[in-house]
Write a protein that holds these residues in place. Structure first.
Motif, PDB file in Angstrom:
ATOM      1  N   SER A  23       0.825  -1.202   0.000  1.00 44.65           N
ATOM      2  CA  SER A  23       0.000   0.000   0.000  1.00 44.65           C
ATOM      3  C   SER A  23       0.862   1.256   0.000  1.00 44.65           C
ATOM      4  O   SER A  23       0.620   2.194  -0.764  1.00 44.65           O
ATOM      5  CB  SER A  23      -0.927  -0.003   1.222  1.00 44.65           C
ATOM      6  N   LEU A 167     -18.765   0.297   1.218  1.00 50.73           N
ATOM      7  CA  LEU A 167     -17.681   0.968   1.936  1.00 50.73           C
ATOM      8  C   LEU A 167     -18.221   2.043   2.864  1.00 50.73           C
ATOM      9  O   LEU A 167     -17.747   2.195   3.995  1.00 50.73           O
ATOM     10  CB  LEU A 167     -16.683   1.582   0.951  1.00 50.73           C
ATOM     11  N   ALA A 181      -9.945  -1.977   4.738  1.00 52.66           N
ATOM     12  CA  ALA A 181     -10.423  -2.153   3.369  1.00 52.66           C
ATOM     13  C   ALA A 181      -9.724  -1.191   2.420  1.00 52.66           C
ATOM     14  O   ALA A 181      -9.380  -1.552   1.283  1.00 52.66           O
ATOM     15  CB  ALA A 181     -11.932  -1.946   3.319  1.00 52.66           C
ATOM     16  N   CYS A 182      -9.503   0.035   2.879  1.00 46.14           N
ATOM     17  CA  CYS A 182      -8.851   1.044   2.040  1.00 46.14           C
ATOM     18  C   CYS A 182      -7.383   0.690   1.801  1.00 46.14           C
ATOM     19  O   CYS A 182      -6.870   0.826   0.682  1.00 46.14           O
ATOM     20  CB  CYS A 182      -8.975   2.409   2.714  1.00 46.14           C
ATOM     21  N   GLN A 185      -7.192  -2.106  -0.661  1.00 46.95           N
ATOM     22  CA  GLN A 185      -7.438  -1.587  -2.005  1.00 46.95           C
ATOM     23  C   GLN A 185      -6.169  -0.962  -2.577  1.00 46.95           C
ATOM     24  O   GLN A 185      -5.800  -1.198  -3.731  1.00 46.95           O
ATOM     25  CB  GLN A 185      -8.558  -0.555  -1.947  1.00 46.95           C
ATOM     26  N   ASP A 186      -5.479  -0.139  -1.767  1.00 45.33           N
ATOM     27  CA  ASP A 186      -4.244   0.497  -2.229  1.00 45.33           C
ATOM     28  C   ASP A 186      -3.156  -0.532  -2.491  1.00 45.33           C
ATOM     29  O   ASP A 186      -2.349  -0.387  -3.423  1.00 45.33           O
ATOM     30  CB  ASP A 186      -3.759   1.519  -1.198  1.00 45.33           C
ATOM     31  N   ALA A 192      -7.307  -3.906  -7.938  1.00 45.58           N
ATOM     32  CA  ALA A 192      -8.513  -3.306  -7.365  1.00 45.58           C
ATOM     33  C   ALA A 192      -9.306  -2.556  -8.428  1.00 45.58           C
ATOM     34  O   ALA A 192     -10.545  -2.612  -8.449  1.00 45.58           O
ATOM     35  CB  ALA A 192      -8.134  -2.360  -6.222  1.00 45.58           C
ATOM     36  N   ARG A 193      -8.612  -1.868  -9.326  1.00 48.06           N
ATOM     37  CA  ARG A 193      -9.303  -1.147 -10.402  1.00 48.06           C
ATOM     38  C   ARG A 193     -10.013  -2.114 -11.337  1.00 48.06           C
ATOM     39  O   ARG A 193     -11.075  -1.795 -11.881  1.00 48.06           O
ATOM     40  CB  ARG A 193      -8.301  -0.300 -11.195  1.00 48.06           C
ATOM     41  N   ALA A 196     -13.146  -3.662  -9.138  1.00 53.70           N
ATOM     42  CA  ALA A 196     -14.200  -2.738  -8.710  1.00 53.70           C
ATOM     43  C   ALA A 196     -15.444  -2.768  -9.599  1.00 53.70           C
ATOM     44  O   ALA A 196     -16.570  -2.855  -9.093  1.00 53.70           O
ATOM     45  CB  ALA A 196     -13.644  -1.319  -8.611  1.00 53.70           C
ATOM     46  N   GLU A 209     -14.006   2.198 -11.553  1.00 55.80           N
ATOM     47  CA  GLU A 209     -12.542   2.115 -11.604  1.00 55.80           C
ATOM     48  C   GLU A 209     -11.900   3.271 -10.832  1.00 55.80           C
ATOM     49  O   GLU A 209     -11.005   3.064 -10.002  1.00 55.80           O
ATOM     50  CB  GLU A 209     -12.063   2.140 -13.051  1.00 55.80           C
ATOM     51  N   THR A 212     -11.433   3.743  -6.878  1.00 50.90           N
ATOM     52  CA  THR A 212     -10.298   3.153  -6.161  1.00 50.90           C
ATOM     53  C   THR A 212      -9.112   4.113  -6.077  1.00 50.90           C
ATOM     54  O   THR A 212      -8.120   3.803  -5.414  1.00 50.90           O
ATOM     55  CB  THR A 212      -9.827   1.853  -6.844  1.00 50.90           C
ATOM     56  N   TRP A 216      -6.290   6.233   2.326  1.00 46.38           N
ATOM     57  CA  TRP A 216      -7.053   6.310   3.564  1.00 46.38           C
ATOM     58  C   TRP A 216      -7.157   7.712   4.160  1.00 46.38           C
ATOM     59  O   TRP A 216      -8.262   8.142   4.526  1.00 46.38           O
ATOM     60  CB  TRP A 216      -6.490   5.327   4.592  1.00 46.38           C
TER      61      TRP A 216
END
Length: 327
Positions: A23, A167, A181-182, A185-186, A192-193, A196, A209, A212, A216
């Protein structure tokens, strides 16, 4: 048994460290790719003439407006990614209202959008738009607010947020889980893109897309420091009749009765459209385009009903001109 528990804890700890490292690396790369902007927000513009500024909702980007990039005479269309989201800079700040408005101010000044400004905003963007207009009342002529969140307090805000997305519901219930969760995603980055749009099937692919594209601190700060603590009714009292609310009849973010009451107190206008919080690309934005192309005072397609409320003759949009004098 004890050994298995120890091993499980070690695996979880190692995975957490790995995700955290991924991340951090991906956020660093995202920041580097935005360095060319300096302290300005990412914008896309077209046309010439009086500026019309478009602000998306939370986790939105310029791509939210792709279906409505209409060509217009005598207007400059300026699509903006908000601070910490999309392709705008991701600085290490608190993401307070002042942080957002200062970045927006620098950007619009650089774009020459400091007079005769119209702002079209959705959801979280409506809060920024209203506060910006209240700070610079001589520069902003009109506000078109789509899906405006009206909350009496943070408890009501959290309850309404639970209806918006997975979310948002997670954030309203557990800040720790939302942070996890954030970060996940990172850490996943491009994965993730890709995922999504598969998860948010009702959301247009470009919008899903770009949802994302944040980290945070931006999400956390924007929710805590703006949505939960800076009610939009305060700046709306200053802006007043410059406002046109465009609101879906099934939008859970604000009940229509509540919106009508606020509109009456402001002398503002309401345009009722079908759909919920994600359905404003269509009837709502069509109305904005027509309004920008033809001044409201020159419109000839409205009739007045027995209650003194104006209604457009073009279904399925219903337009109500609500003023104190008529109530």
């Amino acid at each position: 048994m004890k050994r298995c528990l120890t091993l499980s804890i070690a695996i979880v700890a190692a995975a957490s460290l790995l995700l955290g490292a991924c991340s951090t690396i991906n956020v660093h790369r995202a920041r580097a790719s935005r360095a060319y902007l300096g302290d300005l927000l990412y914008v896309e513009r077209s046309g010439s003439g009086a500026p019309v500024v478009f602000l998306p909702g939370l986790m939105g980007s310029t791509r939210f407006w792709e279906p409505v990039r209409f060509s217009m005479s005598n207007h400059t269309l300026i699509f903006v990614d908000e601070l910490g989201f999309g392709r705008s800079p991701w600085p290490d700040v608190e993401y307070t209202l002042d942080d957002h408005l200062a970045a927006l101010r620098r950007t619009l000044t650089a774009e020459g959008a400091t007079s005769d400004v119209t702002i079209v905003a959705h959801s979280f963007g409506t809060i920024l738009a209203a506060h910006y207009a209240a700070r610079f009342p001589d520069e902003v002529d009109r506000l078109y607010l789509l899906g405006t969140p009206l909350f009496r307090n943070s408890e009501e805000a959290r309850a309404r947020m639970r209806t918006m997305s997975t979310l948002a519901a997670l954030f309203s219930r557990s800040r720790t889980l939302a942070m996890g969760a954030c970060i996940l995603q990172d850490a996943l980055g491009p994965i993730a893109r890709f995922v999504a749009p598969l998860v948010a099937r009702q959301t247009p692919r470009p919008v899903a897309e770009d949802a994302t594209l944040h980290f945070w601190p931006a999400l956390d700060g924007s929710v805590r420091n703006v949505i939960l603590s800076r009610p939009i009714e305060v700046p709306l009292a200053v802006v007043g009749q410059k406002v046109t609310f465009i609101h879906g009849r099934r939008d859970p973010i604000t009940p229509m009765e509540r919106l009508r009451a606020v509109a009456v107190s402001l002398g503002a206008k309401i345009v009722e459209v079908p759909g919920d919080h994600g359905d404003y690309i269509g009837a709502g934005t069509d109305f904005v385009r027509e309004e920008l192309e033809s001044a409201m005072s020159q419109r000839g397609d409205a009739s007045v009903d027995e209650h003194g409320l104006s209604k457009l003759n073009r279904p399925p949009v219903r337009f109500s001109l609500l003023t104190r004098a008529r109530i």
